[in-house]
Design a protein around this motif. Structure first.
Motif, PDB file in Angstrom:
ATOM      1  N   ARG A  92       2.966  -1.213 -15.854  1.00  0.00           N
ATOM      2  CA  ARG A  92       3.503   0.457 -15.637  1.00  0.00           C
ATOM      3  C   ARG A  92       1.863   0.873 -15.030  1.00  0.00           C
ATOM      4  N   ALA A  93       0.507   0.009 -16.683  1.00  0.00           N
ATOM      5  CA  ALA A  93      -0.596   0.694 -16.265  1.00  0.00           C
ATOM      6  C   ALA A  93      -0.429   0.317 -14.831  1.00  0.00           C
ATOM      7  N   THR A  94      -0.129  -1.458 -14.750  1.00  0.00           N
ATOM      8  CA  THR A  94      -1.156  -2.304 -13.989  1.00  0.00           C
ATOM      9  C   THR A  94      -0.854  -1.561 -12.559  1.00  0.00           C
ATOM     10  N   ALA A  95       0.527  -1.528 -12.127  1.00  0.00           N
ATOM     11  CA  ALA A  95       1.198  -0.915 -11.698  1.00  0.00           C
ATOM     12  C   ALA A  95       0.364   0.709 -11.020  1.00  0.00           C
ATOM     13  N   GLN A  96       0.212   1.378 -12.178  1.00  0.00           N
ATOM     14  CA  GLN A  96      -0.170   2.708 -11.490  1.00  0.00           C
ATOM     15  C   GLN A  96      -1.950   2.662 -10.991  1.00  0.00           C
ATOM     16  N   THR A  97      -2.514   1.068 -11.709  1.00  0.00           N
ATOM     17  CA  THR A  97      -4.173   0.377 -10.720  1.00  0.00           C
ATOM     18  C   THR A  97      -3.783  -0.004  -9.632  1.00  0.00           C
ATOM     19  N   VAL A  98      -2.645  -0.435  -9.572  1.00  0.00           N
ATOM     20  CA  VAL A  98      -2.675  -1.286  -8.230  1.00  0.00           C
ATOM     21  C   VAL A  98      -2.419  -0.392  -7.494  1.00  0.00           C
ATOM     22  N   HIS A  99      -1.707   1.011  -7.708  1.00  0.00           N
ATOM     23  CA  HIS A  99      -1.605   1.815  -6.583  1.00  0.00           C
ATOM     24  C   HIS A  99      -2.409   2.777  -6.454  1.00  0.00           C
ATOM     25  N   ASP A 100      -3.074   2.805  -7.448  1.00  0.00           N
ATOM     26  CA  ASP A 100      -4.128   4.098  -6.882  1.00  0.00           C
ATOM     27  C   ASP A 100      -5.246   3.533  -6.441  1.00  0.00           C
ATOM     28  N   ALA A 101      -5.951   2.217  -6.478  1.00  0.00           N
ATOM     29  CA  ALA A 101      -6.580   1.415  -5.901  1.00  0.00           C
ATOM     30  C   ALA A 101      -6.400   0.761  -4.077  1.00  0.00           C
ATOM     31  N   LEU A 102      -5.066   1.324  -3.760  1.00  0.00           N
ATOM     32  CA  LEU A 102      -4.927   0.635  -2.247  1.00  0.00           C
ATOM     33  C   LEU A 102      -5.014   1.866  -2.021  1.00  0.00           C
ATOM     34  N   GLN A 103      -4.649   3.392  -2.384  1.00  0.00           N
ATOM     35  CA  GLN A 103      -4.383   4.631  -1.687  1.00  0.00           C
ATOM     36  C   GLN A 103      -5.826   4.993  -0.864  1.00  0.00           C
ATOM     37  N   PRO A 104      -6.117   4.946   0.534  1.00  0.00           N
ATOM     38  CA  PRO A 104      -7.533   5.578   0.882  1.00  0.00           C
ATOM     39  C   PRO A 104      -8.148   6.989   0.490  1.00  0.00           C
ATOM     40  N   ALA A 105      -9.439   6.762  -0.281  1.00  0.00           N
ATOM     41  CA  ALA A 105     -10.361   7.472  -0.713  1.00  0.00           C
ATOM     42  C   ALA A 105     -10.193   8.900   0.565  1.00  0.00           C
ATOM     43  N   GLU A 106      -9.947   9.827  -0.426  1.00  0.00           N
ATOM     44  CA  GLU A 106      -9.903  11.112   0.184  1.00  0.00           C
ATOM     45  C   GLU A 106     -11.395  12.287  -0.071  1.00  0.00           C
ATOM     46  N   THR A 107     -11.382  12.462   1.504  1.00  0.00           N
ATOM     47  CA  THR A 107     -12.670  12.521   2.023  1.00  0.00           C
ATOM     48  C   THR A 107     -12.606  14.758   2.239  1.00  0.00           C
ATOM     49  N   SER A 108     -13.904  15.559   1.504  1.00  0.00           N
ATOM     50  CA  SER A 108     -13.494  16.641   1.222  1.00  0.00           C
ATOM     51  C   SER A 108     -14.399  16.876   2.533  1.00  0.00           C
ATOM     52  N   ARG A 116       0.916  -1.696   0.268  1.00  0.00           N
ATOM     53  CA  ARG A 116       0.227  -0.215   0.154  1.00  0.00           C
ATOM     54  C   ARG A 116       0.472   0.842   0.115  1.00  0.00           C
ATOM     55  N   VAL A 117       1.766   1.367   0.757  1.00  0.00           N
ATOM     56  CA  VAL A 117       3.225   2.257   0.686  1.00  0.00           C
ATOM     57  C   VAL A 117       3.679   2.299  -0.557  1.00  0.00           C
ATOM     58  N   ALA A 118       4.189   1.460  -0.874  1.00  0.00           N
ATOM     59  CA  ALA A 118       5.060   1.369  -1.983  1.00  0.00           C
ATOM     60  C   ALA A 118       4.576   2.551  -3.104  1.00  0.00           C
ATOM     61  N   SER A 119       5.996   2.933  -3.756  1.00  0.00           N
ATOM     62  CA  SER A 119       5.794   3.784  -5.198  1.00  0.00           C
ATOM     63  C   SER A 119       5.367   2.628  -6.663  1.00  0.00           C
ATOM     64  N   VAL A 120       4.540   3.959  -7.763  1.00  0.00           N
ATOM     65  CA  VAL A 120       4.657   2.866  -8.758  1.00  0.00           C
ATOM     66  C   VAL A 120       5.724   2.498  -9.735  1.00  0.00           C
ATOM     67  N   GLU A 121       7.182   3.095  -9.278  1.00  0.00           N
ATOM     68  CA  GLU A 121       8.254   2.660  -9.462  1.00  0.00           C
ATOM     69  C   GLU A 121       8.510   1.184  -9.028  1.00  0.00           C
ATOM     70  N   GLU A 122       8.281   0.807  -7.512  1.00  0.00           N
ATOM     71  CA  GLU A 122       8.593  -0.076  -6.773  1.00  0.00           C
ATOM     72  C   GLU A 122       7.651  -1.330  -7.331  1.00  0.00           C
ATOM     73  N   ILE A 123       6.544  -0.923  -8.060  1.00  0.00           N
ATOM     74  CA  ILE A 123       5.502  -2.112  -7.668  1.00  0.00           C
ATOM     75  C   ILE A 123       5.501  -2.503  -9.315  1.00  0.00           C
ATOM     76  N   THR A 124       6.196  -1.844 -10.355  1.00  0.00           N
ATOM     77  CA  THR A 124       6.633  -2.240 -11.483  1.00  0.00           C
ATOM     78  C   THR A 124       7.966  -3.116 -11.794  1.00  0.00           C
ATOM     79  N   GLU A 125       8.784  -2.912 -10.333  1.00  0.00           N
ATOM     80  CA  GLU A 125      10.059  -4.123 -10.401  1.00  0.00           C
ATOM     81  C   GLU A 125       9.078  -5.235 -10.114  1.00  0.00           C
ATOM     82  N   VAL A 126       8.430  -5.456  -9.900  1.00  0.00           N
ATOM     83  CA  VAL A 126       7.611  -7.141  -9.742  1.00  0.00           C
ATOM     84  C   VAL A 126       7.554  -8.084 -11.221  1.00  0.00           C
TER      85      VAL A 126
END
Length: 689
Positions: A672-688, A657-667
């Protein structure tokens, strides 16, 4: 069911009339039919406490139930205050040694350093045993070699006498000192090298050093060293320099654990159902001056006050231990007034007992000045308390290992089980099952195997249990029946009595201690009782002599019913209940009560605890895998292979959850696209806002 007792008394036959019991504080004794005291207790209100034993005996704690049915009479003594009740309770426990009171007695004598101040030429020596008048003691120490090492180091600075009376007299007659006198580790009072007054001064300086006055002595020696140097007496200055170095080395061996020069005893406990280990560190002047520890039997010994179910077991043990330990220390100090105070300024414990206020007053009276009884919350004292607790846990662990590794004890345990359960032969192979779940979810079971009293981990097995329908909660009895059926169907399959397709459902056995089990629907029709590759019997081709289930009569009956259904007649089944360690045999109305200190009960308990540990380990891993999978299930583009690769690479979803997109692409396999999807999905939702 209640345990069967050798001598059962009806509590109603000796119950005193409620109006005859005073409401004042006091101490009471329960006696058996022979007049022996079986339990001693104290109470703030005798009427309230004693009435609780007779109001509804079937609602009592099992140990209390056993005590009131062993007793045949009760008597009491009224005292003025609760502190007096505490003292009288201690005196009676020491005098009568009741069966149902805990016995915090050290089973060994610890070595101490004794100084015979009552002699013309005081002697320093290692001593074990009761304390004597006119002798000052330092310690206790865990090992005698530690005293001798310290003593040898200090004798060059404090050359006091260490020889026995016979050796002293002999060298006095021949007019020649011993070897220590020649190497300057004794001032040789036997031949008159020093006067009795000078020798006593040496001994008193030695006692002051061990009592904690180290800085004063070192400063004094350093001042003498500089003075000798200024007087050009370099030989004496060099000797004093070596003396200072020896003292500093001795001080270093007693590391400072509390920087404020605290005088305290730190107490900790570790326990299981049968035994408890206690450790106590004696800190004087901020340094650990002594350590003691021992293991005691808990059998029927916990305090059986009316409020015992609501109070912590550790708090109860603290109260019992402090009363007996410091009462004994005070008794010894009374015979040796030259020793240190029996109670330090502070007593640090893991939990405060219910009567902490009265106990603190009693300890204060023993010491003659204020004593603080408390639980350390932070800082160095809390860190030291944690160290003492680790020592207690390790002591209990080593005690268990030593007992289980003893061949004689294992043989006695197996023979004891054969006799107690009326088996045809000693149970050389014992199997035990345990169920683990959280509110009916992730239900698993374990099966552990002991052969000749030792674990055979290659035969351990894990089972996944189908959760009960309807309310979603697992039925332990049904789960035990299911595991028993699957285990003995496997026995029939391995022995050539059937095929896996008909005997073992597909996917039943998920994991084992040594790898995947063959319970996945594979073809076992060709498997005979003997493995064609090793020539040995297959692991489950032969049944256990004793099959143990974790539970009481219902669980044991369920397992026996399955064996009867399958036609298995050569396996004995028992259930081991946790509350009183009762052994339940299917079909019997009353349990088998093994002696609490017996090797047979210890072996059964160890088998049960190992099954519980093995089940809990699998349950946690299964729950973790499920939670991990659920966190990644909703991410598009991730199949089982990629999810497994991500978890394996990062170790956990939290780290992913705390890994960067670059770190995820090392798997491997993650673009790159899948890593970005994983990174965005695991980030906590922002509240207004």
């Amino acid at each position: 069911m209640r345990p069967t007792l050798d001598r059962v008394a009806d509590p109603s036959t000796y119950r005193p009339a409620t109006g005859t019991i005073p409401t004042a504080p006091g101490v009471y004794k329960f006696r058996d039919t022979h007049g022996r005291v079986v339990y001693v207790g104290k109470a703030k209100s005798l009427r309230s406490r004693l009435s609780s034993y007779f109001a509804d005996v079937y609602s009592l704690h099992p140990r209390t139930y056993q005590m009131v049915h062993t007793a045949a009479s009760v008597e009491w003594t009224v005292v003025g205050t609760e502190v007096e009740a505490l003292q009288l309770e201690y005196n009676w426990i020491k005098e009568f040694d009741p069966q149902f009171n805990v016995r915090y007695r050290d089973d060994k004598t610890y070595p101490m350093l004794a100084v015979t101040l009552n002699e013309e030429f005081p002697r320093l020596y290692v001593y074990r045993g009761p304390r004597r008048k006119g002798v000052r003691y330092f310690g206790p120490y865990s090992h005698a070699w530690a005293i001798r090492e310290t003593l040898d180091l200090l004798l060059r600075v404090f050359p006091a006498r260490t020889c026995s009376a016979g050796v002293f007299k002999r060298h006095n007659q021949i007019g020649r000192p011993c070897l220590l006198g020649y190497i300057d580790k004794c001032s040789a009072p036997c031949v008159g090298r020093v006067t009795p007054q000078r020798h006593r001064e040496i001994v008193e300086d030695f006692c002051d050093f061990l009592a904690g006055k180290t800085d004063v002595l070192i400063r004094h020696l350093e001042a003498d060293m500089f003075a000798a140097s200024e007087e050009l007496d370099f030989e004496r200055a060099a000797r004093l320099r070596d003396d200072v170095a020896a003292l500093r080395k001795a001080v270093e061996k007693q590391a400072v654990v509390l920087g404020d020069g605290t005088d305290a005893d730190v107490v900790a406990f570790a326990s299981d159902e049968l035994e408890a280990a206690v450790q106590i560190f004696h800190v004087r002047g901020g340094r650990v001056r002594g350590q003691r520890g021992w293991v005691v039997e808990k059998a029927g010994t916990e305090r059986m006050d009316a409020a015992e179910d609501s109070s912590s077991e550790v708090a109860e043990m603290v109260g019992q231990f402090l009363t007996q330990f410091y009462g004994g220390e005070a008794d010894q100090a009374a015979t040796s007034p030259d020793t240190f105070a029996p109670v330090p300024r502070e007593v640090l414990v893991p939990e405060l007992p219910e009567d902490a206020g009265e106990l603190q007053q009693w300890l204060t009276a023993l010491r003659g000045s204020h004593v603080s009884l408390r639980v350390p919350q932070r800082g160095d004292k809390k860190a030291l308390a944690e160290t003492v607790a680790r020592n207690a846990a390790e002591a209990l662990h080593q005690h268990k290992l030593k007992r289980s590794g003893d061949l004689t004890a294992r043989s006695a345990a197996l023979q004891g089980l054969q006799d107690a359960l009326d088996l045809d032969s000693a149970p050389l192979r014992i199997e035990c099952i345990d169920i683990s779940h959280v509110q009916g979810t992730d239900v698993v079971a374990s099966l552990v195997v002991f052969e000749d009293g030792l674990p055979r981990k290659s035969d351990y097995r894990h089972y996944a249990i189908k959760e009960a329908a309807g309310d979603g909660h697992s039925d332990d009895v049904a789960s035990i029946a299911e595991v028993t059926r699957r285990r003995f169907l496997r026995h029939r399959a391995d022995a050539g009595g059937g095929t896996a397709s008909s005997a073992v459902p597909a996917g039943d056995l998920l994991e084992s201690g040594a790898g995947e089990d063959l319970g996945d629907g594979g073809d076992l029709a060709t498997h005979a009782g003997i493995d064609p590759q090793t020539g040995r019997p297959r692991r489950f081709a032969y049944p256990p002599n004793l099959f143990v289930v974790d539970g009481g009569a219902p669980q044991a009956a369920a397992a026996q019913a399955v064996l009867d259904e399958l036609g298995v007649t050569d396996v004995a089944v028992v259930g081991l209940a946790k509350r009183l360690e009762e052994v339940w045999v299917p079909g019997d109305d009353d349990p088998v009560i093994l002696p609490r200190s017996s090797d047979a009960l210890f072996l059964l308990q160890r088998v049960r605890d190992e099954a519980h540990r093995f089940a809990i380990t699998f349950h946690r891993s299964k729950r973790t895998r499920r939670m991990t999978a659920s966190a990644l299930d909703d991410i598009p583009g991730l199949g089982p292979t990629r999810k497994s690769a991500l978890v394996k690479h990062f170790g956990s979803v939290a780290k992913l959850r705390v890994a960067s997109v670059e770190e995820i692409t090392e798997v491997p396999g993650i673009g790159r696209a899948t890593a970005q999807t994983v990174h965005d999905a695991l980030q906590p939702a922002e509240t207004s806002g």
